[in-house]
Design an enzyme around this catalytic site. Structure first.
Site, PDB file in Angstrom:
ATOM      1  N   ASP A 141      -2.141  34.563 -30.943  1.00 13.33           N
ATOM      2  CA  ASP A 141      -2.795  33.940 -29.679  1.00 13.33           C
ATOM      3  C   ASP A 141      -4.315  33.894 -30.137  1.00 13.33           C
ATOM      4  O   ASP A 141      -5.082  34.002 -29.333  1.00 13.33           O
ATOM      5  CB  ASP A 141      -2.642  34.785 -28.695  1.00 13.33           C
ATOM      6  CG  ASP A 141      -3.243  34.258 -27.446  1.00 13.33           C
ATOM      7  OD1 ASP A 141      -3.659  35.265 -26.406  1.00 13.33           O
ATOM      8  OD2 ASP A 141      -3.519  32.959 -27.169  1.00 13.33           O
ATOM      9  N   LYS A 144      -6.249  28.356 -32.948  1.00 13.58           N
ATOM     10  CA  LYS A 144      -5.103  27.591 -32.894  1.00 13.58           C
ATOM     11  C   LYS A 144      -4.732  27.064 -34.363  1.00 13.58           C
ATOM     12  O   LYS A 144      -3.612  26.830 -34.836  1.00 13.58           O
ATOM     13  CB  LYS A 144      -5.182  26.713 -31.961  1.00 13.58           C
ATOM     14  CG  LYS A 144      -5.375  27.037 -30.640  1.00 13.58           C
ATOM     15  CD  LYS A 144      -4.780  28.327 -30.322  1.00 13.58           C
ATOM     16  CE  LYS A 144      -5.195  29.308 -28.977  1.00 13.58           C
ATOM     17  NZ  LYS A 144      -4.698  30.586 -28.882  1.00 13.58           N
ATOM     18  N   ASP A 169       1.335  31.530 -28.563  1.00 12.18           N
ATOM     19  CA  ASP A 169       0.789  31.125 -27.273  1.00 12.18           C
ATOM     20  C   ASP A 169       0.128  29.679 -27.514  1.00 12.18           C
ATOM     21  O   ASP A 169      -0.249  29.397 -28.776  1.00 12.18           O
ATOM     22  CB  ASP A 169      -0.219  31.816 -26.735  1.00 12.18           C
ATOM     23  CG  ASP A 169      -0.833  31.755 -25.292  1.00 12.18           C
ATOM     24  OD1 ASP A 169      -1.668  32.065 -25.013  1.00 12.18           O
ATOM     25  OD2 ASP A 169       0.024  31.038 -24.542  1.00 12.18           O
ATOM     26  N   ASN A 170       0.010  29.037 -26.416  1.00 10.84           N
ATOM     27  CA  ASN A 170      -0.647  27.681 -26.347  1.00 10.84           C
ATOM     28  C   ASN A 170      -0.602  26.775 -27.364  1.00 10.84           C
ATOM     29  O   ASN A 170      -1.120  25.878 -27.800  1.00 10.84           O
ATOM     30  CB  ASN A 170      -2.262  28.018 -26.663  1.00 10.84           C
ATOM     31  CG  ASN A 170      -2.707  29.099 -26.059  1.00 10.84           C
ATOM     32  OD1 ASN A 170      -2.935  30.113 -26.583  1.00 10.84           O
ATOM     33  ND2 ASN A 170      -2.806  28.845 -24.623  1.00 10.84           N
ATOM     34  N   GLU A 199      -2.431  29.588 -18.510  1.00 12.38           N
ATOM     35  CA  GLU A 199      -2.734  30.661 -17.656  1.00 12.38           C
ATOM     36  C   GLU A 199      -3.559  30.401 -16.488  1.00 12.38           C
ATOM     37  O   GLU A 199      -4.810  29.414 -16.703  1.00 12.38           O
ATOM     38  CB  GLU A 199      -3.430  31.780 -18.206  1.00 12.38           C
ATOM     39  CG  GLU A 199      -4.782  31.346 -19.265  1.00 12.38           C
ATOM     40  CD  GLU A 199      -4.261  31.044 -20.747  1.00 12.38           C
ATOM     41  OE1 GLU A 199      -2.817  30.729 -20.987  1.00 12.38           O
ATOM     42  OE2 GLU A 199      -4.909  31.173 -21.435  1.00 12.38           O
TER      43      GLU A 199
HETATM   44  O1  OZZ Z   1      -8.734  29.297 -27.843  1.00 11.62           O
HETATM   45  C1  OZZ Z   1      -8.008  29.893 -27.192  1.00 11.62           C
HETATM   46  N1  OZZ Z   1      -7.899  31.190 -27.923  1.00 11.62           N
HETATM   47  C2  OZZ Z   1      -8.747  31.607 -28.991  1.00 11.62           C
HETATM   48  C3  OZZ Z   1      -8.499  33.001 -29.213  1.00 11.62           C
HETATM   49  C4  OZZ Z   1      -9.128  33.596 -30.064  1.00 11.62           C
HETATM   50  C5  OZZ Z   1      -9.509  34.947 -30.170  1.00 11.62           C
HETATM   51  O2  OZZ Z   1      -8.897  35.620 -31.313  1.00 11.62           O
HETATM   52  C6  OZZ Z   1      -9.941  36.056 -32.098  1.00 11.62           C
HETATM   53  N2  OZZ Z   1      -9.551  36.005 -33.473  1.00 11.62           N
HETATM   54  C7  OZZ Z   1      -9.186  37.364 -34.112  1.00 11.62           C
HETATM   55  C8  OZZ Z   1      -8.838  37.154 -35.666  1.00 11.62           C
HETATM   56  C9  OZZ Z   1      -9.261  35.905 -36.188  1.00 11.62           C
HETATM   57  O3  OZZ Z   1      -8.946  36.132 -37.541  1.00 11.62           O
HETATM   58  C10 OZZ Z   1      -9.649  35.131 -35.775  1.00 11.62           C
HETATM   59  C11 OZZ Z   1     -10.021  34.915 -34.252  1.00 11.62           C
HETATM   60  C12 OZZ Z   1     -11.343  35.768 -31.511  1.00 11.62           C
HETATM   61  O4  OZZ Z   1     -12.301  36.438 -31.847  1.00 11.62           O
HETATM   62  C13 OZZ Z   1     -11.033  35.430 -30.200  1.00 11.62           C
HETATM   63  O5  OZZ Z   1     -10.842  36.699 -29.380  1.00 11.62           O
HETATM   64  C14 OZZ Z   1      -7.401  29.486 -26.102  1.00 11.62           C
HETATM   65  C15 OZZ Z   1      -7.956  28.700 -25.292  1.00 11.62           C
HETATM   66  C16 OZZ Z   1      -7.249  28.214 -24.073  1.00 11.62           C
HETATM   67  N3  OZZ Z   1      -7.959  27.332 -23.058  1.00 11.62           N
HETATM   68  O6  OZZ Z   1      -7.298  26.945 -21.986  1.00 11.62           O
HETATM   69  O7  OZZ Z   1      -8.863  26.570 -23.778  1.00 11.62           O
HETATM   70  C17 OZZ Z   1      -6.158  28.998 -23.680  1.00 11.62           C
HETATM   71  C18 OZZ Z   1      -5.802  30.139 -24.273  1.00 11.62           C
HETATM   72  O8  OZZ Z   1      -4.705  30.614 -24.047  1.00 11.62           O
HETATM   73  C19 OZZ Z   1      -6.315  30.264 -25.618  1.00 11.62           C
HETATM   74  O9  OZZ Z   1      -5.706  31.463 -26.200  1.00 11.62           O
HETATM   75 MG    MG Z   2      -3.825  32.159 -25.824  1.00 17.56          MG
END
Ligand code: OZZ
Ligand code: MG
Length: 214
Positions: A141, A144, A169-170, A199
């Site tokens: 999650d 992406k 997810d996603n 969500e």
């Molecule tokens: O972009 C999305 N998620 C990216 C999440 C990123 C998370 O993962 C961490 N991370 C941790 C370790 C790493 O190596 C890199 C990042 C980042 O610091 C952040 O906390 C997203 C976007 C939507 N949306 O509606 O736009 C809906 C969703 O459910 C999503 O998950």
């Molecule tokens: Mg997500």
């Protein structure tokens, strides 16, 4: 200065949830995100699918990529048996600081190792750092475009066993097309799509469950 969204989400937990009650923490976040301020938690609808996969796998070791505020961390940990371990990787120190407090409020600290850093750096260290032989469940999650490279890295590090489950997810929104193509075409995975919604919205999204065949 203005508070951040994770700080406001933590405030909602501290205001409305009962210390030591993970379900009340999950409900407080869902209530806040549905009625006050949207946030990128897996949420209640996809969360029920997550719950059913966690219960089915009954994992001793879970890796979560992307802690954010700890919503799915708490959601998964509440279903784990006492000595099971959830390792969750968070890159952003501000998000990690909030997540630690959300996890603590839920009383889930014993089951959770929150590691601050990048997946690419930490996945190769999991075996030695945490004495993990294999991952029973991986919840993807985070960024992406990182789903596919990190899945390949997890394979290369020998972290999967016959029956290990990847849950992403996603896969529709924002989408992870290269990851989907890979797990759906690979002979090494049996993949299944669980249709749902982004969500707190009516936008289509879903989870992809992929069982490693070894
Ligand atoms: O972009 C999305 N998620 C990216 C999440 C990123 C998370 O993962 C961490 N991370 C941790 C370790 C790493 O190596 C890199 C990042 C980042 O610091 C952040 O906390 C997203 C976007 C939507 N949306 O509606 O736009 C809906 C969703 O459910 C999503 O998950
Ligand atoms: Mg997500």
């Amino acid at each position: 200065t203005r508070s951040t969204r994770p700080q406001r989400l933590l405030g909602a937990v501290q205001k409305s949830a009962t210390r030591g009650d993970p379900c009340s923490v999950v409900n407080a976040i869902d209530q806040f995100c549905r009625h006050t301020e949207w946030a990128m938690n897996v949420g209640d609808e996809k969360g029920c699918i997550l719950d059913s996969v966690v219960s089915e796998v009954n994992p001793a070791t879970v890796l979560e990529l992307g802690t954010y505020c700890g919503y799915s961390t708490v959601r998964i940990a509440r279903l784990l048996p006492p000595h099971a371990k959830l390792i969750t990787l968070e890159f952003n120190p501000d998000f990690a600081a909030i997540a630690r407090q959300v996890i603590a409020w839920a009383g889930m600290e014993e089951k959770v190792h929150l590691v601050e850093g990048a997946s690419g750096e930490w996945i190769p260290k999991i075996k030695e750092q945490f004495g993990v032989k294999a991952l029973d469940l991986v919840f993807l999650d985070h960024w992406k475009d990182q789903y596919l490279p990190d899945t390949k890295l997890i394979e290369e590090c020998g972290l999967l066993r016959k029956g290990s489950v990847l849950l992403a997810d996603n896969v529709i929104f924002p989408g992870a097309p290269q990851y989907l193509e890979y797990v759906r075409s690979s002979q090494q995975y049996e993949s299944q799509y669980f249709k749902s919604h982004l969500e707190y919205t009516k936008v289509e999204d879903g989870l992809e469950k992929s069982v490693f065949l070894g």
